[in-house]
Design a protein around this motif. Structure first.
Motif, PDB file in Angstrom:
ATOM      1  N   SER A   1       0.846  -1.187   0.000  1.00  0.00           N
ATOM      2  CA  SER A   1       0.000   0.000   0.000  1.00  0.00           C
ATOM      3  C   SER A   1       0.882   1.238   0.000  1.00  0.00           C
ATOM      4  CB  SER A   1      -0.917   0.009   1.224  1.00  0.00           C
ATOM      5  OG  SER A   1      -1.816  -1.080   1.189  1.00  0.00           O
ATOM      6  N   GLY A   2       0.493   2.236  -0.754  1.00  0.00           N
ATOM      7  CA  GLY A   2       1.293   3.454  -0.819  1.00  0.00           C
ATOM      8  C   GLY A   2       1.093   4.184  -2.127  1.00  0.00           C
ATOM      9  N   THR A   3       2.013   5.093  -2.420  1.00  0.00           N
ATOM     10  CA  THR A   3       1.951   5.919  -3.625  1.00  0.00           C
ATOM     11  C   THR A   3       3.041   5.503  -4.594  1.00  0.00           C
ATOM     12  OG1 THR A   3       1.073   7.810  -2.377  1.00  0.00           O
ATOM     13  CG2 THR A   3       2.065   8.276  -4.517  1.00  0.00           C
ATOM     14  N   TYR A   4       2.663   5.353  -5.871  1.00  0.00           N
ATOM     15  CA  TYR A   4       3.605   4.921  -6.895  1.00  0.00           C
ATOM     16  C   TYR A   4       3.667   5.963  -8.013  1.00  0.00           C
ATOM     17  CZ  TYR A   4       3.643   0.321  -4.704  1.00  0.00           C
ATOM     18  OH  TYR A   4       3.783  -0.712  -3.804  1.00  0.00           O
ATOM     19  N   LEU A   5       4.877   6.275  -8.445  1.00  0.00           N
ATOM     20  CA  LEU A   5       5.093   7.169  -9.571  1.00  0.00           C
ATOM     21  C   LEU A   5       5.462   6.337 -10.789  1.00  0.00           C
ATOM     22  CD1 LEU A   5       7.310   9.936  -7.881  1.00  0.00           C
ATOM     23  CD2 LEU A   5       4.826   9.646  -7.799  1.00  0.00           C
ATOM     24  N   LEU A   6       4.749   6.540 -11.891  1.00  0.00           N
ATOM     25  CA  LEU A   6       5.016   5.818 -13.123  1.00  0.00           C
ATOM     26  C   LEU A   6       5.536   6.805 -14.162  1.00  0.00           C
ATOM     27  CD1 LEU A   6       1.783   3.624 -13.301  1.00  0.00           C
ATOM     28  CD2 LEU A   6       3.986   3.043 -12.284  1.00  0.00           C
ATOM     29  N   TYR A   7       6.694   6.478 -14.753  1.00  0.00           N
ATOM     30  CA  TYR A   7       7.321   7.393 -15.699  1.00  0.00           C
ATOM     31  C   TYR A   7       7.665   6.667 -16.989  1.00  0.00           C
ATOM     32  CZ  TYR A   7      10.974  10.163 -17.944  1.00  0.00           C
ATOM     33  OH  TYR A   7      11.725  10.858 -18.862  1.00  0.00           O
ATOM     34  N   ASP A   8       7.355   7.299 -18.126  1.00  0.00           N
ATOM     35  CA  ASP A   8       7.708   6.778 -19.441  1.00  0.00           C
ATOM     36  C   ASP A   8       8.458   7.882 -20.174  1.00  0.00           C
ATOM     37  OD1 ASP A   8       7.904   5.772 -21.990  1.00  0.00           O
ATOM     38  OD2 ASP A   8       5.831   5.086 -22.113  1.00  0.00           O
ATOM     39  N   GLY A   9       9.747   7.631 -20.447  1.00  0.00           N
ATOM     40  CA  GLY A   9      10.592   8.643 -21.074  1.00  0.00           C
ATOM     41  C   GLY A   9      10.375   8.812 -22.563  1.00  0.00           C
ATOM     42  N   ALA A  10       9.581   7.958 -23.155  1.00  0.00           N
ATOM     43  CA  ALA A  10       9.213   8.071 -24.577  1.00  0.00           C
ATOM     44  C   ALA A  10       7.761   7.636 -24.684  1.00  0.00           C
ATOM     45  CB  ALA A  10      10.128   7.218 -25.452  1.00  0.00           C
ATOM     46  N   CYS A  11       6.862   8.448 -24.150  1.00  0.00           N
ATOM     47  CA  CYS A  11       5.505   7.989 -23.842  1.00  0.00           C
ATOM     48  C   CYS A  11       4.575   7.924 -25.041  1.00  0.00           C
ATOM     49  CB  CYS A  11       4.893   8.846 -22.743  1.00  0.00           C
ATOM     50  SG  CYS A  11       4.565  10.559 -23.209  1.00  0.00           S
TER      51      CYS A  11
ATOM     52  N   ARG B   1      13.191  18.561 -23.600  1.00  0.00           N
ATOM     53  CA  ARG B   1      13.441  18.829 -22.169  1.00  0.00           C
ATOM     54  C   ARG B   1      13.424  17.526 -21.395  1.00  0.00           C
ATOM     55  NH1 ARG B   1       8.808  22.543 -20.449  1.00  0.00           N
ATOM     56  NH2 ARG B   1       7.724  21.355 -22.070  1.00  0.00           N
ATOM     57  N   ILE B   2      14.112  17.499 -20.277  1.00  0.00           N
ATOM     58  CA  ILE B   2      14.147  16.293 -19.450  1.00  0.00           C
ATOM     59  C   ILE B   2      13.716  16.638 -18.033  1.00  0.00           C
ATOM     60  CG2 ILE B   2      15.993  15.231 -20.808  1.00  0.00           C
ATOM     61  CD1 ILE B   2      17.942  15.985 -18.576  1.00  0.00           C
ATOM     62  N   PHE B   3      13.250  15.617 -17.325  1.00  0.00           N
ATOM     63  CA  PHE B   3      12.912  15.761 -15.928  1.00  0.00           C
ATOM     64  C   PHE B   3      14.211  15.678 -15.112  1.00  0.00           C
ATOM     65  CE2 PHE B   3       8.715  14.116 -17.281  1.00  0.00           C
ATOM     66  CZ  PHE B   3       7.942  15.128 -16.747  1.00  0.00           C
ATOM     67  N   HIS B   4      14.521  16.757 -14.378  1.00  0.00           N
ATOM     68  CA  HIS B   4      15.669  16.693 -13.479  1.00  0.00           C
ATOM     69  C   HIS B   4      15.292  16.043 -12.167  1.00  0.00           C
ATOM     70  CE1 HIS B   4      18.210  19.059 -16.120  1.00  0.00           C
ATOM     71  NE2 HIS B   4      17.207  19.904 -16.268  1.00  0.00           N
ATOM     72  N   SER B   5      14.033  16.149 -11.803  1.00  0.00           N
ATOM     73  CA  SER B   5      13.551  15.495 -10.600  1.00  0.00           C
ATOM     74  C   SER B   5      12.059  15.363 -10.676  1.00  0.00           C
ATOM     75  CB  SER B   5      13.931  16.300  -9.346  1.00  0.00           C
ATOM     76  OG  SER B   5      13.300  17.569  -9.351  1.00  0.00           O
ATOM     77  N   VAL B   6      11.511  14.412  -9.965  1.00  0.00           N
ATOM     78  CA  VAL B   6      10.071  14.201  -9.897  1.00  0.00           C
ATOM     79  C   VAL B   6       9.667  14.361  -8.456  1.00  0.00           C
ATOM     80  CG1 VAL B   6       8.202  12.571 -10.227  1.00  0.00           C
ATOM     81  CG2 VAL B   6      10.062  12.655 -11.878  1.00  0.00           C
ATOM     82  N   LYS B   7       8.777  15.303  -8.194  1.00  0.00           N
ATOM     83  CA  LYS B   7       8.349  15.555  -6.818  1.00  0.00           C
ATOM     84  C   LYS B   7       6.929  15.074  -6.632  1.00  0.00           C
ATOM     85  CE  LYS B   7      11.314  19.619  -6.347  1.00  0.00           C
ATOM     86  NZ  LYS B   7      11.375  21.062  -6.017  1.00  0.00           N
TER      87      LYS B   7
ATOM     88  N   GLY C   1      -6.275  15.331 -15.157  1.00  0.00           N
ATOM     89  CA  GLY C   1      -5.661  16.630 -15.398  1.00  0.00           C
ATOM     90  C   GLY C   1      -4.280  16.756 -14.804  1.00  0.00           C
ATOM     91  N   GLU C   2      -4.065  16.198 -13.599  1.00  0.00           N
ATOM     92  CA  GLU C   2      -2.741  16.262 -12.973  1.00  0.00           C
ATOM     93  C   GLU C   2      -1.715  15.533 -13.822  1.00  0.00           C
ATOM     94  OE1 GLU C   2      -0.353  14.706  -8.980  1.00  0.00           O
ATOM     95  OE2 GLU C   2      -2.511  14.371  -9.161  1.00  0.00           O
ATOM     96  N   ALA C   3      -2.079  14.343 -14.322  1.00  0.00           N
ATOM     97  CA  ALA C   3      -1.169  13.581 -15.176  1.00  0.00           C
ATOM     98  C   ALA C   3      -0.862  14.338 -16.463  1.00  0.00           C
ATOM     99  CB  ALA C   3      -1.762  12.216 -15.484  1.00  0.00           C
TER     100      ALA C   3
ATOM    101  N   GLU D   1      -3.955  -0.858  -0.950  1.00  0.00           N
ATOM    102  CA  GLU D   1      -4.518   0.424  -1.388  1.00  0.00           C
ATOM    103  C   GLU D   1      -3.380   1.303  -1.889  1.00  0.00           C
ATOM    104  OE1 GLU D   1      -6.813   2.250   1.652  1.00  0.00           O
ATOM    105  OE2 GLU D   1      -8.235   0.581   1.844  1.00  0.00           O
ATOM    106  N   ILE D   2      -3.482   1.688  -3.149  1.00  0.00           N
ATOM    107  CA  ILE D   2      -2.406   2.485  -3.731  1.00  0.00           C
ATOM    108  C   ILE D   2      -2.959   3.734  -4.406  1.00  0.00           C
ATOM    109  CG2 ILE D   2      -1.029   0.388  -4.136  1.00  0.00           C
ATOM    110  CD1 ILE D   2      -1.641   0.809  -7.160  1.00  0.00           C
ATOM    111  N   ALA D   3      -2.076   4.712  -4.581  1.00  0.00           N
ATOM    112  CA  ALA D   3      -2.336   5.891  -5.405  1.00  0.00           C
ATOM    113  C   ALA D   3      -1.236   5.958  -6.455  1.00  0.00           C
ATOM    114  CB  ALA D   3      -2.340   7.155  -4.555  1.00  0.00           C
ATOM    115  N   THR D   4      -1.577   6.397  -7.637  1.00  0.00           N
ATOM    116  CA  THR D   4      -0.596   6.469  -8.715  1.00  0.00           C
ATOM    117  C   THR D   4      -0.532   7.882  -9.291  1.00  0.00           C
ATOM    118  OG1 THR D   4      -2.249   5.770 -10.343  1.00  0.00           O
ATOM    119  CG2 THR D   4      -0.865   4.046  -9.368  1.00  0.00           C
ATOM    120  N   HIS D   5       0.659   8.247  -9.720  1.00  0.00           N
ATOM    121  CA  HIS D   5       0.869   9.527 -10.402  1.00  0.00           C
ATOM    122  C   HIS D   5       1.669   9.257 -11.667  1.00  0.00           C
ATOM    123  CE1 HIS D   5      -0.592  11.836  -6.943  1.00  0.00           C
ATOM    124  NE2 HIS D   5       0.107  11.001  -6.191  1.00  0.00           N
ATOM    125  N   LEU D   6       1.183   9.767 -12.791  1.00  0.00           N
ATOM    126  CA  LEU D   6       1.799   9.507 -14.083  1.00  0.00           C
ATOM    127  C   LEU D   6       2.684  10.672 -14.518  1.00  0.00           C
ATOM    128  CD1 LEU D   6      -1.224   8.006 -16.073  1.00  0.00           C
ATOM    129  CD2 LEU D   6       0.381   6.847 -14.552  1.00  0.00           C
TER     130      LEU D   6
END
Length: 298
Positions: free
Chosen positions: A220-230, A292-298, A281-283, A253-258
């Motif tokens: 259970s927790g929050t997961y970040l999903l990232y695709d560098g060539a989406c 451009r590249i992601f230097h960090s994901v918050k 909308g957040e995704a 129970e999880i939450a996801t952020h794209l």
């Protein structure tokens, strides 16, 4: 999902290109008009029920001289996007003057929220408007997308006796139509059919290969999903669906952020639009277009 319905709508939209653009564009350039128009009409259909609420909120915010209006207008529209122009597409259908139609259509596009402006910019759709207007095709294009033969709204169209004439089009079905149009346009351009579009079965297989080996370790927790060539975002959304399904099966129970990145401007525009239409909308705001590249994901 009713695949016969999505196939019918896809074929109808494909027919619009042949009917309206045949003598104006070469076939390989039909996509420059049709793909953004599909997005615009879907957004327009979603926003129609809350149009008055948005306009009323806009008037209040302007009267109070409030500069940062985005969040309030999103709440008024009930979506992560909105349009503050005085027009809907239906308001533009009876213009007799091409000059007036062009001006009003541009004003309508200018009324969209910043996230939609980003999509329109990446499609470079405004560059097509003078050409469409000069050829007397802009009004015909709008009329075709408002045809009673198709329903791009999530709400059903009813007969006079209350029975359903045309079912509503849910977000998944709308995404399927996007994907099929992209595939067809790629083939028309003699591109590899999978260059910008990966079949959904292949995407599901990839998601299963990623998550099934670790299914019993999902917590259970929050997961970040990232695709560098989406691409158009299909891998992100299928990965999210797969992870959520596995978590539910393991009583977690999880939450996801794209998050995603796509260098092709048109493909990025489709991915962002697709997420907006799905209510994510957040995704959509977490997608980056270009080099451009992601230097960090918050």
């Amino acid at each position: 999902m009713d695949y016969s319905l999505t196939n019918w709508i896809t074929n109808f939209i494909w027919g619009i290109a042949d009917d309206v653009l045949r003598d104006l564009y070469v076939r390989g350039k039909y996509r420059d008009v049709i793909l953004p128009m599909v997005v615009i009409r879907r957004l327009d259909a979603l926003l129609e029920p809350t149009k008055k609420a948005v306009m009323d909120m806009k008037a209040i915010l302007d009267k109070e001289k409030i500069v940062h209006q985005d969040q309030a207008l999103r709440q008024a529209s009930s979506y992560a996007f909105y349009n503050t122009s005085k027009f809907t597409l239906r308001d533009l259908r009876n213009r007799t003057s091409q000059q007036q139609l062009k001006a009003d259509f541009e004003a309508y596009l200018d009324g969209f929220s910043p996230n939609v402006q980003d999509i329109l910019e990446k499609f470079e759709f405004r560059n097509q408007i003078p050409r469409l207007s000069k050829a007397d095709a802009l009004g015909t294009m709008i009329e075709k997308f408002l045809s009673p033969e198709i329903n791009l709204s999530p709400n059903p169209v009813l007969n006079g006796n209350g029975t359903i004439k045309q079912p509503g089009l849910d977000n998944h079905a709308m995404g399927t139509i996007f994907e099929e149009l992209i595939r067809r346009f790629n083939e028309e351009n003699n591109e590899e059919a999978g260059e910008h579009w990966t079949p959904r079965d292949a995407v599901k297989l990839m998601a299963n290969l990623i998550f099934l080996p670790i299914a019993d370790r999902i917590q259970s927790g929050t997961y970040l999903l990232y695709d560098g060539a989406c691409g158009t975002g299909g891998m992100l959304t299928v990965a999210e669906e797969t992870l959520e399904d596995l978590a539910e099966k393991h009583y977690k129970e999880i939450a996801t952020h794209l998050y995603g990145q796509e260098i092709n401007s048109e493909t990025y525009a489709i991915a962002k639009a697709d997420l907006l239409l799905k209510g994510q909308g957040e995704a959509a705001d977490n997608l980056v277009g270009g080099a451009r590249i992601f230097h960090s994901v918050k």
